[in-house]
Design a protein around this motif. Structure first.
Motif, short mmCIF file in Angstrom:
data_model
loop_
_atom_site.label_atom_id
_atom_site.label_comp_id
_atom_site.label_asym_id
_atom_site.label_seq_id
_atom_site.Cartn_x
_atom_site.Cartn_y
_atom_site.Cartn_z
N ASP A 104 -22.33 -6.52 -21.50
CA ASP A 104 -22.34 -6.16 -22.92
C ASP A 104 -22.14 -4.66 -23.09
O ASP A 104 -21.38 -4.21 -23.97
CB ASP A 104 -23.66 -6.60 -23.55
N GLY A 153 -26.52 -7.82 -19.71
CA GLY A 153 -26.68 -6.48 -20.25
C GLY A 153 -25.60 -5.54 -19.75
O GLY A 153 -25.04 -4.73 -20.51
N ALA A 207 -27.81 -2.98 -18.95
CA ALA A 207 -27.04 -2.15 -19.88
C ALA A 207 -26.94 -0.71 -19.39
O ALA A 207 -25.89 -0.07 -19.52
CB ALA A 207 -27.68 -2.21 -21.27
N MET A 225 -31.91 -7.26 -19.24
CA MET A 225 -30.79 -6.79 -20.05
C MET A 225 -30.82 -5.27 -20.22
O MET A 225 -29.77 -4.61 -20.17
CB MET A 225 -30.81 -7.48 -21.42
N SER A 259 -29.73 -11.97 -16.91
CA SER A 259 -29.87 -11.05 -18.04
C SER A 259 -29.37 -9.66 -17.67
O SER A 259 -28.77 -8.96 -18.50
CB SER A 259 -31.33 -11.00 -18.50
#
Length: 225
Positions: free
Chosen positions: A33, A30, A181, A177, A26
């Protein structure tokens, strides 16, 4: 030590390893993304958001953007399908190796933004087949809406007296995530396009770790065939 106690210990160890793997994947999702969003302007793992963005783009007459986003949705589905096929045929660990290769191709295609966008989405679709469940509890890797929903429903049941605590694990992919990110945004700010090499190297490192996890344990992290 009784057989039952030994089984409980193994189950706890297996669950801990599985959750650590979920958190790491995850985090990777993240990070990827955030990089995709900051570099290309659209999400590469959040398909709910891209569905809305595609609809708005088409309504506003931006047909090229709308078509690209729809192509991304289709690519995400094919990525999931490819990941499952690889997982069933060769094992979930090989899925991470495939993702590493796709992410490397995405980093190499910096001059072709549309191709890079679709390759990143393909990788994020495929990686979902690396871990699908932890001891029978479903987990999401590249999206957290479902995780937050399951967390909230579990919280509601706990408040009214249903004391199962299994829902608590749903916070793990969200935390992974969220942290990923942040890292992805920092890397893009500091390294620009070169930052896209980091997810590929991270996925390759994660693959190395995954190959050290016993095969019989990893078979419990995917859905029954």
């Amino acid at each position: 030590m009784t057989v039952q106690r030994r089984r409980r210990i193994i189950k706890r160890q297996r669950s801990s390893v599985g959750l650590a793997l979920v958190a790491a994947i995850s985090f990777l999702a993240g990070m990827t993304d955030a990089m995709g969003f900051m570099t290309l302007g659209d999400f590469v793992s959040f398909m709910s958001g891209n569905t809305t963005r595609a609809s708005v783009a088409l309504l506003q007459g931006d047909v090229a953007r709308g078509v690209l986003l729809i192509a991304g949705l289709i690519t995400f589905v094919f990525g999931n399908a490819a990941g499952v096929m690889v997982s069933i045929k060769f094992g979930p660990r090989v899925v991470l190796l495939l993702v590493s290769a796709i992410l490397a191709c995405a980093a190499l295609s910096a001059a072709e933004s549309e191709l890079q966008f679709l390759l990143l989405i393909l990788a994020m679709g495929a990686i979902n087949a690396a871990v699908e469940q932890i001891e029978g509890l479903p987990v999401g890797l590249t999206y957290v809406t479902g995780a937050l929903s399951r967390f909230g429903r579990g919280l509601g049941r706990w408040v009214i007296g249903i004391r199962s605590a299994h829902w608590i694990i749903q916070v793990v992919p969200w935390l992974g995530m969220f942290a990923g990110a942040i890292m992805g945004a920092v890397l893009v700010r500091e390294a620009g396009d070169l930052a896209l090499w980091v997810p590929s190297l991270a996925a390759l490192s994660l693959t190395t770790v995954a190959f050290r996890i016993p095969r019989r344990w990893q078979s419990r992290f995917i859905q029954d065939r």
